[in-house]
Design a protein around this motif. Structure first.
Motif, PDB file in Angstrom:
ATOM      1  N   GLN A 119       0.835  -1.202   0.000  1.00  0.00           N
ATOM      2  CA  GLN A 119       0.000   0.000   0.000  1.00  0.00           C
ATOM      3  C   GLN A 119       0.871   1.254   0.000  1.00  0.00           C
TER       4      GLN A 119
ATOM      5  N   TYR B 177      -4.645   5.122   0.702  1.00  0.00           N
ATOM      6  CA  TYR B 177      -4.906   4.513  -0.598  1.00  0.00           C
ATOM      7  C   TYR B 177      -5.661   3.194  -0.433  1.00  0.00           C
ATOM      8  N   SER B 178      -6.534   2.910  -1.412  1.00  0.00           N
ATOM      9  CA  SER B 178      -7.227   1.632  -1.484  1.00  0.00           C
ATOM     10  C   SER B 178      -6.909   0.953  -2.804  1.00  0.00           C
TER      11      SER B 178
ATOM     12  N   TRP C 264      -4.056   1.925  -7.600  1.00  0.00           N
ATOM     13  CA  TRP C 264      -4.293   2.393  -6.239  1.00  0.00           C
ATOM     14  C   TRP C 264      -5.035   3.726  -6.306  1.00  0.00           C
ATOM     15  N   GLU C 265      -6.141   3.819  -5.583  1.00  0.00           N
ATOM     16  CA  GLU C 265      -6.920   5.054  -5.575  1.00  0.00           C
ATOM     17  C   GLU C 265      -6.822   5.709  -4.203  1.00  0.00           C
ATOM     18  N   PRO C 266      -6.463   6.996  -4.142  1.00  0.00           N
ATOM     19  CA  PRO C 266      -6.352   7.660  -2.843  1.00  0.00           C
ATOM     20  C   PRO C 266      -7.721   7.924  -2.237  1.00  0.00           C
TER      21      PRO C 266
ATOM     22  N   THR D  69      -6.419  16.013  -5.159  1.00  0.00           N
ATOM     23  CA  THR D  69      -6.281  14.585  -4.868  1.00  0.00           C
ATOM     24  C   THR D  69      -4.806  14.206  -4.809  1.00  0.00           C
TER      25      THR D  69
ATOM     26  N   ASN E 111       3.911   6.206 -10.811  1.00  0.00           N
ATOM     27  CA  ASN E 111       3.216   7.295 -10.138  1.00  0.00           C
ATOM     28  C   ASN E 111       2.828   8.323 -11.202  1.00  0.00           C
TER      29      ASN E 111
ATOM     30  N   ALA F 180      -7.236  12.011  -9.524  1.00  0.00           N
ATOM     31  CA  ALA F 180      -7.699  10.680  -9.149  1.00  0.00           C
ATOM     32  C   ALA F 180      -9.226  10.630  -9.147  1.00  0.00           C
TER      33      ALA F 180
ATOM     34  N   ASN G 254      -6.307  -3.521   2.858  1.00  0.00           N
ATOM     35  CA  ASN G 254      -5.545  -3.199   1.649  1.00  0.00           C
ATOM     36  C   ASN G 254      -4.114  -3.719   1.685  1.00  0.00           C
TER      37      ASN G 254
END
Length: 617
Positions: free
Chosen positions: A127, A134-135, A156-158, A170, A189, A196, A555
């Motif tokens: 993670q 992040y998920s 990965w979504e913040p 974001t 990245n 995001a 996660n």
């Protein structure tokens, strides 16, 4: 007590191969990935291990297999039996399994560690640091390093990701690549200049140049860092509007929005994450008002897909807009370079294509010329980049492409609409002809298509404005609370499809018009709020049935759940059928849609003797 056995098949589909009159995919020319056996082993109890592997299109109907454990034979699996086996192995023991075909050279291997979990493959993930956290979000699969085995590309979504219509800053979007043992190959990245949210980053993972190693293609910007640490564009540039430290909760300004600065399209090497080639993003933003508003909401709505536009090679198509202006740019990846094949623009093609896009798209050869078309919501774009037709019904949130009838291989589209009049409708995928329709004065945000009952021929359809119906528009059963309209999965081993929603697999009971739960993914979470989808769903490993890739609540892990229920059937892997394989590649696009094959698959196949679209069972 563990009893060794193989699960027998009822391989009833024994007639000669029938190639549909509608599709003309030339499977001898079609450039496709090189698959291994996809062997997978998961525990079902402290002393039992379930094994499952692929039956490939290159295998004869007489194909048999030998299974080895730690180099010693444990079973011979006769021809026409399902590609599954239950082995006896105490949980404290490790094992290295191999599957060896009697004919052909494609083998499979899987190593099982002591005390492996029950029912799933555990994949540790790393993670990223960030507040809010992040998920693990959408994922895709392909062979990134050329070893014949799939790897996972994970977005990965913040925690502060935004819908396009909402202001605010974001954290960067991050993508990782993992092998199935949790080894991380790289991290990309996307940087501060890619926002995001579900509509911004659509990533295509596919072998575009035919070297048996997949590439990764997505929109990039100044400050994107590739998997080797190299920065694309200007590392210092910041094109975001407003002050990152300002309170934006009640702001009507476009704080955090990005409607200026250069935009790029980059193809990354799958094995290393290295940026191989970067070009200006087309279709370009231009005047944001052309896309339907003045604050960089509708101009930043993106879609993407892979399509065999020449009937041989895979092209990548990057898209922008769907509420008003819509544009699609098709690229070939040749000699390490992205080359523009064509550009479709509704401003050029005509008003009939204005505002017809969805939050998702589908791809398949709908007109039978051996080349793919793109089903872009309420319209279709031909393989040459010109409009094929438009129904004129506008934007929607969900759509499904498959052959709905066991009597015909003709593809159709089940679509729902937001315009508060057209509701949900089924139309011919080649012509746009409306086959049946359910009008509604409301925004119909969900619809689903799957063969869930043996009492009605073909695929059933339902939506928020209709009951469970057949392809004639006749109600089979009334809609009820608990019948999912989100995702679907072939799970329990029969030819009907199960439903996938809210961390569970459910089975429709046509006798009581209700659902029961077959499987709960305990300790896991699905993604994207009410869309409630796993990271990925599809025939990823093992036999013809589908797996579910989902994140744990903390996660820290992905879990690849495998159905360990017995099945009577042996079919070739769905992965070798182009419509289905591309539906896996596009699952991460916008509002996720489940996989669908380019032929009818369901209960009516049992005993029918029919084979479909050159895809031999």
């Amino acid at each position: 007590m563990c009893t060794k056995k193989w699960f027998l098949s009822l391989l009833t589909l024994l007639s000669p191969v029938m190639v549909s009159a509608q599709t003309h995919y030339d499977y001898t020319r079609l450039q496709r990935e090189r698959l291994d056996r996809g062997l997978v082993a998961v525990r079902t109890s402290p002393d039992s291990v379930f094994l499952s592997w692929r039956y490939l299109g290159s295998d004869p109907l007489t194909q048999s297999f030998t299974l080895l454990r730690n180099g010693r034979k444990i079973a011979d699996i006769p021809a026409r039996h399902s590609t599954t086996f239950m082995d006896c192995l105490p949980e404290q023991e490790a094992a290295r399994y191999e599957v060896v075909p009697a004919e052909g050279t494609v083998r499979g291997q899987w190593s099982l560690a002591p005390h492996s979990p029950l029912g799933y493959v555990d994949i540790p993930i790393q993670q990223p640091e960030g507040v809010p956290a992040y998920s693990a979000n959408d994922a895709s699969v392909a062979d990134l390093d050329g070893d014949g085995q799939y790897e996972i590309v994970l977005k990965w979504e913040p925690g502060n990701a935004k819908d396009n219509s909402h202001s605010g800053f974001t954290l960067p979007v991050i993508l990782d690549a993992y092998k199935l043992d949790g080894t991380r190959l790289w991290r990309i990245n996307l940087g501060r200049n890619i926002r995001a949210g579900a509509h911004y980053t659509q990533f295509m993972v596919y072998d575009l140049d035919g070297d048996d190693k997949a590439e990764v293609v997505m929109k990039t910007a100044d400050g994107t860092t590739d998997g080797t640490g190299r920065v694309i564009g200007d590392a210092q540039a910041d094109w975001r509007h407003g002050d990152p430290n300002a309170d934006t909760r009640y702001s009507r300004e476009k704080v955090g929005f990005i409607d200026r600065g250069p935009e790029y399209l980059t193809v990354f090497e799958g094995k290393s994450g290295k940026a191989l080639h970067t070009v200006p993003y087309v279709p370009e933003r231009g005047d944001i008002r052309d896309w339907g508003d003045n604050y960089a909401n509708r101009s930043e709505r993106y879609l993407a897909c892979v399509a065999y536009l020449d009937g041989v090679h895979a092209s990548v198509v990057m898209c922008r807009g769907y509420y008003t202006r819509m544009a699609l740019a098709a690229y070939d990846f040749i000699d390490g370079k992205l080359q523009l094949r064509w550009l479709f623009d509704s401003n050029v093609e005509g008003a009939a294509y204005h505002g017809q896009g969805n939050h998702n798209l589908r791809v398949g050869d709908v007109d039978g010329d051996g080349k793919d078309e793109i089903l872009y919501g309420s319209c279709a774009i031909d393989d040459d980049g010109h409009g094929l037709y438009s129904t004129g019904m506008g934007h929607g949130d969900a759509m499904h492409l498959t052959a709905f009838s066991p009597e015909s291989d003709r593809l159709a589209v089940w679509n729902c609409h937001e315009n508060k009049k057209d509701g949900a409708e089924l139309h011919d995928a080649a012509t746009g002809e409306i086959l049946c329709q359910f009008f509604s004065p409301t925004d119909v945000g969900r619809c689903m298509a799957a063969d869930i009952t043996p009492e009605n021929p073909g695929v059933e359809m339902w939506s928020l404005c209709s009951g469970i119906t057949n392809t004639k528009g006749e109600e089979v059963a009334p809609l009820f609370r608990g019948l999912s309209t989100n995702m679907a999965v072939w799970w329990d081993g029969d030819l009907l499809r199960e439903l996938l929603d809210r961390e569970a697999v459910t089975k429709y009971d046509w006798k009581t018009n209700s659902v029961s739960t077959l499987m709960r993914f305990e300790g896991c979470k699905f993604n994207n709020w009410t869309k409630s989808n796993p990271c990925l769903q599809g025939d990823l490993l093992g036999d013809w049935r589908e797996e579910v890739l989902v994140r744990t609540e903390d996660n820290a892990h992905l879990r690849l759940y495998v159905s360990t229920l017995p099945t009577e059937y042996r079919f070739h892997t769905f992965l070798e059928e182009p419509v289905y394989r591309i539906s896996i590649a596009t699952q991460n696009v916008g509002y996720n849609q489940p996989t669908q094959p380019g032929f009818f698959f369901g209960h009516d196949l049992k005993g029918s003797g029919r084979l479909f679209r050159g895809w031999q069972f």
